[in-house]
Design a protein around this motif. Structure first.
Motif, PDB file in Angstrom:
ATOM      1  N   ASP A 291      -4.271   2.047   7.257  1.00 11.48           N
ATOM      2  CA  ASP A 291      -4.990   1.308   6.205  1.00 11.48           C
ATOM      3  C   ASP A 291      -4.124   0.230   5.562  1.00 11.48           C
ATOM      4  O   ASP A 291      -4.634  -0.798   5.125  1.00 11.48           O
ATOM      5  N   ILE A 292      -2.818   0.459   5.497  1.00  9.86           N
ATOM      6  CA  ILE A 292      -1.943  -0.578   4.913  1.00  9.86           C
ATOM      7  C   ILE A 292      -1.951  -1.839   5.780  1.00  9.86           C
ATOM      8  O   ILE A 292      -1.806  -2.956   5.276  1.00  9.86           O
TER       9      ILE A 292
ATOM     10  N   GLY B 231       0.821  -1.204   0.000  1.00 13.65           N
ATOM     11  CA  GLY B 231       0.000   0.000   0.000  1.00 13.65           C
ATOM     12  C   GLY B 231       0.853   1.251   0.000  1.00 13.65           C
ATOM     13  O   GLY B 231       2.086   1.195   0.087  1.00 13.65           O
ATOM     14  N   THR B 232       0.179   2.393  -0.097  1.00 12.94           N
ATOM     15  CA  THR B 232       0.865   3.677  -0.180  1.00 12.94           C
ATOM     16  C   THR B 232       0.572   4.525   1.053  1.00 12.94           C
ATOM     17  O   THR B 232      -0.574   4.628   1.497  1.00 12.94           O
ATOM     18  N   ALA B 233       1.631   5.123   1.605  1.00 12.80           N
ATOM     19  CA  ALA B 233       1.503   6.046   2.730  1.00 12.80           C
ATOM     20  C   ALA B 233       2.622   7.069   2.636  1.00 12.80           C
ATOM     21  O   ALA B 233       3.748   6.733   2.253  1.00 12.80           O
TER      22      ALA B 233
ATOM     23  N   ASP C 190      -0.805  13.769   9.023  1.00  9.04           N
ATOM     24  CA  ASP C 190      -1.372  13.529   7.693  1.00  9.04           C
ATOM     25  C   ASP C 190      -1.082  12.118   7.186  1.00  9.04           C
ATOM     26  O   ASP C 190      -1.548  11.743   6.114  1.00  9.04           O
ATOM     27  N   GLU C 191      -0.314  11.359   7.939  1.00  8.94           N
ATOM     28  CA  GLU C 191       0.146  10.065   7.445  1.00  8.94           C
ATOM     29  C   GLU C 191      -0.458   8.877   8.197  1.00  8.94           C
ATOM     30  O   GLU C 191      -0.515   7.774   7.660  1.00  8.94           O
TER      31      GLU C 191
ATOM     32  N   GLN D 278       5.424   3.783  -1.471  1.00 11.69           N
ATOM     33  CA  GLN D 278       4.771   2.484  -1.504  1.00 11.69           C
ATOM     34  C   GLN D 278       5.531   1.501  -0.616  1.00 11.69           C
ATOM     35  O   GLN D 278       6.765   1.442  -0.642  1.00 11.69           O
TER      36      GLN D 278
ATOM     37  N   GLU E 198      -3.417   7.750   9.097  1.00 10.55           N
ATOM     38  CA  GLU E 198      -4.540   6.994   8.535  1.00 10.55           C
ATOM     39  C   GLU E 198      -4.096   6.154   7.341  1.00 10.55           C
ATOM     40  O   GLU E 198      -4.552   5.023   7.160  1.00 10.55           O
ATOM     41  N   GLU E 199      -3.183   6.690   6.529  1.00 16.11           N
ATOM     42  CA  GLU E 199      -2.665   5.929   5.391  1.00 16.11           C
ATOM     43  C   GLU E 199      -1.871   4.721   5.870  1.00 16.11           C
ATOM     44  O   GLU E 199      -2.021   3.621   5.343  1.00 16.11           O
TER      45      GLU E 199
END
Length: 322
Positions: A319-320, A249-251, A312-313, A255, A315-316
């Protein structure tokens, strides 16, 4: 056969009630008909993380429960009617499912619903499933229980039973995904789920020997069982067989390949690697350090990541991991 009217809709209490009645030393045969608030119920040997949409379940505060029988994961809400047969068995072994399924099918056919048995333990209308069932046996007593999708929230069912797009490696029992339909869409004459419950009671018990109700002492034992077992994270999540979860995933604009080893619901090993092979930054190193020995639970992991990653990071990154 006697009948117990279950009025509560708490999944944890109702599973405790069912277990208590199953374990109760008695020669009586009992039928329970019961409904629950929106919840997800796992089979005893399943991995919760590869069966459900963990993120949506957490965000919507959906109850997740593990039952005492095998089989797959099912969705409950007020539009789903559950039935439980508890009776004696001479062999002390699993019984022929037909003994319990066919009275239900006959009752459905009486309403004009073209229900039929499918596989060993399902009831379907055409190719769409309306009921799944499972059994447990103990001391020459058998519990056979099943679901009946009467007027369930199909959108919610599909959303909450959609697992992660990551890859799991485990020995857990996997659910068999099926097309589903509501019984109410196939009725000859419209009826409410309460009317449907009364109809079933009248049609699947050939000899109604009366209604039974737990006394005050029994109610206390049932509530204690619900509190000490069915409401606990250790039973519902921690009983999942050990597994490895992998996802890309991307954060933070990069990647990553993520690999988690989880045992008893606890992260025992964690790898977060940049796909392009660049050296991991301070955030990734800190995350790996902080995630090990944490419960693999969405809100807890999100809080850990929020403390390690930028506002800002987080949550990303979260999710990964799901």
């Amino acid at each position: 056969m006697k009948y117990m009217k279950v009025t509560g809709t708490d999944i944890y209490y109702n599973l405790a009630l069912e277990e208590y009645m199953f374990n109760k030393s008695s020669e009586e045969s009992v039928l329970l008909l019961w409904k629950n608030d929106t919840s997800i119920v796992l089979g005893k040997y399943q991995n919760v993380y590869e069966e459900i949409n963990i993120k949506e379940v957490s965000r919507k505060h959906i109850s997740v429960a593990r039952r005492n029988t095998g089989g797959g994961t099912v969705f409950h809400d007020r539009g789903n009617l559950n039935y439980s047969f508890i009776t004696s068995c001479s062999s002390g072994m699993f019984s022929d499912y037909d003994e319990f399924i066919f009275p239900v099918i006959k009752a459905l056919n009486g309403l004009g619903v073209p229900a039929q048995k499918r596989n060993n333990s399902d009831i379907a209308i055409g190719t769409s499933k309306i009921s799944g069932s499972a059994q447990a046996v103990k001391s020459h007593r058998i519990l056979h229980h099943g679901t009946l999708l009467f007027d369930a929230d199909m959108e919610g069912l599909h959303l909450l039973l959609k697992p992660s797009d990551g890859r799991f490696t485990s020995k857990a029992v996997k659910s068999v995904r099926s097309d589903v339909t509501n019984i109410s869409d196939h009725l000859r004459d419209k009826m409410t789920i309460d009317e449907f419950e009364e109809y079933l009671l009248e049609n699947i018990i050939s000899e109604n020997d009366g209604q039974i109700t737990p006394d005050e002492d029994e109610l206390k034992v049932i509530e204690e069982l619900a509190e000490k077992k069915y409401r606990t994270w250790e039973w519902n999540y921690g009983k999942s067989p050990k597994f490895v979860f992998e996802k890309c995933g991307t954060a933070a604009g990069k990647q990553y390949d993520v690999r988690l080893a989880v045992e008893k619901g606890i992260i025992t090993d964690c790898s977060i690697e940049s796909v392009n092979g660049s050296h991991p930054g301070a955030t990734e190193e800190l995350l790996r350090e902080k995630l090990v020995n944490q419960r693999y639970e969405y809100d807890e992991i999100k809080a850990v990541i929020q403390s390690a990653a930028g506002q800002d990071e987080y949550e990303e990154f979260t999710d990964i991991l799901f």
